[in-house]
Design an enzyme around this catalytic site. Structure first.
Site, PDB file in Angstrom:
ATOM      1  N   GLU A  14     -44.632 -20.448 -20.794  1.00 60.04           N
ATOM      2  CA  GLU A  14     -44.563 -21.291 -22.133  1.00 60.04           C
ATOM      3  C   GLU A  14     -44.448 -22.848 -21.563  1.00 60.04           C
ATOM      4  O   GLU A  14     -43.685 -23.027 -20.949  1.00 60.04           O
ATOM      5  CB  GLU A  14     -43.285 -20.857 -22.821  1.00 60.04           C
ATOM      6  N   CYS A  61     -38.450 -23.301 -28.995  1.00 62.62           N
ATOM      7  CA  CYS A  61     -39.332 -22.140 -28.246  1.00 62.62           C
ATOM      8  C   CYS A  61     -39.562 -21.051 -29.050  1.00 62.62           C
ATOM      9  O   CYS A  61     -38.728 -20.543 -29.650  1.00 62.62           O
ATOM     10  CB  CYS A  61     -38.525 -21.756 -26.883  1.00 62.62           C
ATOM     11  N   CYS A  64     -39.144 -17.626 -26.395  1.00 64.74           N
ATOM     12  CA  CYS A  64     -37.454 -17.299 -26.552  1.00 64.74           C
ATOM     13  C   CYS A  64     -36.950 -17.530 -27.843  1.00 64.74           C
ATOM     14  O   CYS A  64     -35.927 -18.153 -27.899  1.00 64.74           O
ATOM     15  CB  CYS A  64     -36.643 -18.126 -25.290  1.00 64.74           C
ATOM     16  N   HIS A  68     -32.156 -20.119 -29.352  1.00 64.89           N
ATOM     17  CA  HIS A  68     -31.679 -21.306 -29.940  1.00 64.89           C
ATOM     18  C   HIS A  68     -31.216 -21.376 -31.146  1.00 64.89           C
ATOM     19  O   HIS A  68     -30.233 -21.923 -31.295  1.00 64.89           O
ATOM     20  CB  HIS A  68     -32.845 -22.408 -29.861  1.00 64.89           C
ATOM     21  N   ARG A 465     -34.278 -16.447 -20.098  1.00 67.74           N
ATOM     22  CA  ARG A 465     -34.363 -17.104 -19.072  1.00 67.74           C
ATOM     23  C   ARG A 465     -33.217 -17.789 -18.377  1.00 67.74           C
ATOM     24  O   ARG A 465     -33.632 -18.621 -17.407  1.00 67.74           O
ATOM     25  CB  ARG A 465     -35.391 -18.298 -19.275  1.00 67.74           C
ATOM     26  N   SER A 488     -34.631 -23.431 -18.458  1.00 66.58           N
ATOM     27  CA  SER A 488     -35.445 -24.042 -17.708  1.00 66.58           C
ATOM     28  C   SER A 488     -35.373 -25.457 -17.188  1.00 66.58           C
ATOM     29  O   SER A 488     -36.134 -26.029 -16.233  1.00 66.58           O
ATOM     30  CB  SER A 488     -36.928 -23.824 -18.130  1.00 66.58           C
ATOM     31  N   CYS A 532     -39.877 -21.677 -19.041  1.00 70.53           N
ATOM     32  CA  CYS A 532     -40.071 -21.948 -20.705  1.00 70.53           C
ATOM     33  C   CYS A 532     -39.732 -23.504 -20.827  1.00 70.53           C
ATOM     34  O   CYS A 532     -38.935 -24.025 -20.812  1.00 70.53           O
ATOM     35  CB  CYS A 532     -39.226 -21.234 -21.387  1.00 70.53           C
ATOM     36  N   CYS A 535     -38.602 -25.407 -23.889  1.00 68.20           N
ATOM     37  CA  CYS A 535     -37.300 -25.260 -23.940  1.00 68.20           C
ATOM     38  C   CYS A 535     -36.556 -26.525 -23.225  1.00 68.20           C
ATOM     39  O   CYS A 535     -35.671 -27.089 -23.443  1.00 68.20           O
ATOM     40  CB  CYS A 535     -36.882 -24.267 -23.535  1.00 68.20           C
TER      41      CYS A 535
END
Lengths: 553, 397
Positions: A14, A61, A64, A68, A465, A488, A532, A535
């Site tokens: 991502e 994101c 994912c 969030h 992640r 990330s 990701c 993010c």
């Protein structure tokens, strides 16, 4: 001085990621990781209604998705000082758990598998031998007759013969780092396609209580809104799809990992990187407070010492911008009206000496940390988390290896698979909790509240992640400051001011590269983190200091 | 006169049949055709015609899918397709020649796949855009317009311009590529814009956050079936999906008319699935077919999950629809004491006027959407969407 090579874009992740490597004597000597998109979430969150923050930050994101949203509602609830009803806790666990059993298989089959599986080689496979292989690995392997594999192979043949290879164009087919036999490749291709179909089914779990996937719409500061879906129909629908997912995870995903791993055991000694691991923990149980009531515990492992889990102290988290495309004025306090961000772009072409990424560099007590499934499995394991101990021990025993292999590219990929199994086996017990509440007439899903004029709060959870934290400062009932420290960013950030590399960069050191122009080995290790980048790229700053300490309230 | 896809691509009707047939069983295939007919607003009797058109189809159309300033939610939404399955869609119906999330190649190999696809299919491929285009200039010594996003060292706007200008058609999926989306909300720190606004190439827009895959698939099928893009409103959104207001097709509408509202989440009204207007639902200002097709193979949609609509298919909804939990102003609200007839009459009148105004723009105003014309000669290009202000007035009535 070795030769420099740039991989941009890194695909099957991502977001927008660029990796630069220096190769000497056939292996990576140094590496630089750059996030190449900035969107400015913290900037436009300012001044908005704190109740809306979860809807906005969920758009950080779409892979994912939900995570969030969860961190954000927890964060604002923490600031407001409310406890959500038990049903809301359970439904959030169900939705969050569903994210894991969707996201991890998609990562393994659609983002990571092509690093290990040579699609073109599958054309040479004997379908009958493939069937024998599949049934030897797992007697319960579904759709694994010779005819099943022949159909897949015919499909693949037609696809290739038509000359339109689509997403498989320019893959690294025939690369010497591919080790699987044609039959194993064909089996993997069949499972790639099976997983592609199944993932849209598993995503329906989110829609059942969340309205849709990606980007659910059922959370709210105070609880959940889906009281109308708290009925036998919806719960049985959920249970049925979880059963399908469980069948796939137990009879396809886990056996595939066990089958493929022995061909790539050298990767149990490659890609280890950092030695420190951080997990915030997740899945709160009934009653109590976090982190004590978390099913997955919160903790830190330092220097790969598997005898001790350290507690997490939020005050020890800092962020550094030495190598990030931001500058801080230094000294002068920040006036919110000036805007709190100060991007300073020095170009992507001259990446490595100065600033080279839109990611900032988080540190724990000055140390770089790895986050993600491996960190969680290690923290769980050392904490004595029953399901983790059982499953990790089983896998190590099956493969005939010791726990040291976990600190590797292969270990990261195995940890993700183990975690998927642990979560999918747990979901029914949450459904039972929900049913028990409904049976006794408890349909409470929302705690009412009044938005305070001034407050601060934080929310922590784990994204697939890794460790995810949101922080909010409320003033005049609006967002004064909002910060995210995301997985990330921990893993993919540039070096810090002391020159310490973060997880992506450190894990690449020593990775063999047989052909720098076809950097398949680099992709393996980078993909093992499931990057990701949307993010990861965001802004934190408050005092324009070189580092900013995230303060827990 | 619109060219058929076969003509446009230079591939006659005798070229390969779509391999969709090779791997879908007949029942599943007819299910897909029925679903497409429903989304396009056609009766079930059209399903066999749709099947026929697909069966007579040409070589797989090449798709170049760009990821700009985005969250990948629209790629994820796209792979939630069930009819046809994602496998059929991305491997057999379309030839997805560049898509960073799924493609095997990376780095140089990825860049050369993009170059090759553009070279082999110039003027014939479909460009799909996901994400907004940052147009702002970051401060600093290397700052230049669009540098908030680079891929392979090039800015997003450079890549988008090259790819979209040489496409047969450009389809934007998700509100970010359509209208700028989440990152374009005030103060829009990166100068993010929708693709059409940023580079001036007309686009077919499938907004939503993320978009609903049944709508992008229906647009693609419309394209395969008729060789043209579907009729749109003046913003470039297909009328089959964005021609009706959420409020007018909401299963909870009767509760609005009866004055039965959720006052707080979790209350008795919420338990009885009453209207969410007072807790912030933006359905009365939002054109989208969510209530009719729902999401994830018809599993649910936000209002069914007890949460108000946030208006995610509308331009600038992040600014115009917030706060999300406050009620919309200027909606005629029935009181509980008001007679149902009176309430119904007032609302039907208002809604009918609004829908008529909305539909009137449609294709007639936008002219034929034919990107090939637009590309050949800017002067002869169809009228660009009228100003955004007018657009918002129209949809907000």
């Amino acid at each position: 001085m070795g030769s420099r090579h740039v991989i941009d874009p890194i695909t099957r992740i991502e977001g927008h990621l660029r990796i630069e490597i220096e190769v000497e004597n056939g292996s990576v000597k140094d590496a630089w990781s750059s996030g190449t998109l900035w969107r400015g979430f913290e900037v436009f969150l300012k001044g908005r209604d704190p109740r809306d923050a979860w809807i906005i930050t969920q758009r950080v994101c779409g892979v994912c998705t939900e995570v969030h949203a969860l961190a954000s509602v927890k964060c604002v609830e923490n600031a407001v000082g409310i406890t959500i009803p038990d049903n809301a806790r359970i439904i959030r666990n169900l939705v969050h758990g569903a994210q894991y059993i969707h996201d991890h298989p998609v990562h393994f089959y659609h983002l990571h598998a092509l690093d290990w599986v040579d699609v073109v080689s599958a054309l040479k496979a004997d379908p009958k031998a493939t069937s024998e292989l599949a049934n030897k690995i797992n007697p319960n392997s579904p759709d694994s007759g010779p005819g099943d594999f022949r159909i897949v192979q015919d499909k693949l043949k037609k696809f290739v013969e038509a000359g339109q290879l689509g997403p498989f164009t320019n893959g690294y087919w025939g690369h010497p780092a591919y080790k699987l036999l044609p039959e194993a490749n064909l089996m993997a291709v069949a499972h790639y396609l099976k997983a592609l179909r199944l993932q849209s089914r598993i995503a329906q779990l989110h829609a059942i209580f969340g309205g849709k996937n990606p980007h659910i719409q059922t959370y709210a500061v105070g609880g959940v809104t889906c009281v109308g879906d708290m009925n036998a129909d919806r719960i049985s629908e959920f249970k049925y799809i979880v059963q399908e997912a469980r069948d796939f995870i137990n009879n396809v995903y886990i056996p595939d990992v066990i089958a493929v791993a022995p061909f790539y055991l050298d990767w149990a000694g490659i890609g280890g990187g950092l030695k420190n691991y951080l997990s915030y923990g997740m899945f709160p149980g009934k009653g109590g407070t976090e982190p004590d009531n978390l099913w997955f515990p919160r903790g830190i492992i330092m220097d790969r010492d598997l005898t001790k889990v350290h507690p997490v102290d939020e005050a020890s988290i800092t962020e550094d911008v030495t190598h990030s495309w931001f500058k801080y004025g230094g000294g002068s306090p920040l006036n919110p009206s000036e805007g709190e961000t100060d991007p300073w772009y020095t170009g992507v072409e001259t990446a490595t000496d100065g600033k080279y990424s839109w990611l900032k560099t988080p540190r724990y007590d000055g140390h770089p940390m790895e986050v993600g499934p491996l960190a969680r499995m290690l923290v769980n394991f050392v904490s004595g988390h029953k399901e983790t101990v059982e499953n990790v021990s089983f896998l190590l025993k099956t493969l005939g290896v010791g726990p040291e292999v976990l600190f590797s590219t292969l270990g990261r990929t195995a940890a993700r698979a183990i975690e998927t199994k642990i979560v999918v086996e747990k979901i029914d017990s949450w459904l039972d909790e929900l049913l028990a509440n409904i049976k006794k007439g408890d349909l409470d899903t929302f705690t009412d509240f009044k938005m305070p004029d001034k407050a601060r709060g934080f929310g922590m959870t784990e994204a697939p992640r890794g460790a995810l934290g949101h922080w909010v400062e409320i003033e005049g009932g609006k967002i004064k400051n909002y910060q995210l420290v995301v997985p990330s960013t921990w893993n993919g950030s540039p070096r810090d001011g002391k020159g310490q590399r973060s997880a992506f960069e450190e894990s690449l050191i020593g990775t063999p590269v047989s052909d720098p122009e076809k950097p398949l080995e680099v992709l393996r290790t980078i993909h093992s983190f499931d990057p990701c980048i949307a993010c990861a790229v965001h802004v934190i700053d408050k005092d324009r200091d070189e580092t900013y300490t995230v303060r827990a309230v | 006169m619109c060219k058929t896809f076969g003509q446009a691509t230079g591939l006659g009707p005798d070229t390969d049949r779509l391999s969709i047939l090779n791997s879908l069983d007949r029942r599943e295939f007819m299910g897909f055709c029925l679903k497409v007919a429903a989304v396009l607003g056609l009766s079930a009797s059209y399903a066999p015609k749709i099947a026929e058109a697909i069966e007579a189809g040409a070589r797989k159309p090449s798709v170049i899918w760009l990821h700009l300033a985005e969250c990948t939610g629209d790629s994820e939404a796209f792979i939630r397709s069930t009819y046809p399955s994602t496998e059929e869609l991305i491997l057999n119906v379309l030839s997805v020649d560049y898509h960073e999330t799924i493609m095997a190649a990376a780095g140089h190999q990825a860049e050369s796949a993009l170059e090759q696809a553009m070279k082999d299919n110039r003027g014939k491929y479909i460009a799909v855009c996901e994400g907004a285009i940052p147009t702002g200039t970051p401060p600093g010594p290397a700052g230049k317009p669009g540098a908030f996003l680079t891929i392979g060292g090039r800015t997003g706007i450079d890549i988008a311009r090259e790819v979209c200008e040489n496409a047969f058609a450009v389809m934007c999926v998700g509100t970010c590529s359509c209208f700028g989306g989440v990152q374009a909300q005030r103060p829009n720190p990166t100068g993010a814009m929708g693709v059409e606004d940023a580079i001036g190439v007309p686009t077919l827009k499938i907004p939503g956050c993320p978009h609903n895959v049944v709508n992008s698939v229906a647009a693609i099928v419309n394209f395969l079936l008729l060789g043209s893009l579907p009729k749109t409103d003046k913003l470039g959104r297909p009328l089959f999906a964005f021609g009706k207001r959420i409020h007018d097709h909401c299963p909870r509408r009767a509760h609005f008319d009866a004055g039965q509202f959720v006052e707080k989440f979790g209350d008795e009204g919420a338990k009885n699935n009453w209207c969410l207007y007072k807790v912030g639902c933006k359905g009365p200002q939002t054109y989208h077919n969510c209530s009719l097709v729902e999401y994830n193979d018809g599993t649910s949609w936000p209002i069914k999950a007890g949460h108000g609509c946030i208006g995610c298919s509308e331009p600038r909804f992040w600014d115009n629809m917030q706060p999300f939990y406050e009620r919309l102003p200027n909606v005629i609200l029935p009181g509980v004491e008001a007679g149902a007839d009176k309430v119904g009459f007032a609302l039907v009148g208002a809604a009918a006027a609004g829908v008529a105004a909305h539909a009137a723009w449609s294709f007639a105003n936008r002219k034929k959407f034919d990107p090939t014309l637009a590309l050949k000669d800017a002067d002869e290009a169809p009228a660009k969407a009228p100003s955004k202000t007018a657009g918002e007035d129209d949809t907000t009535e």
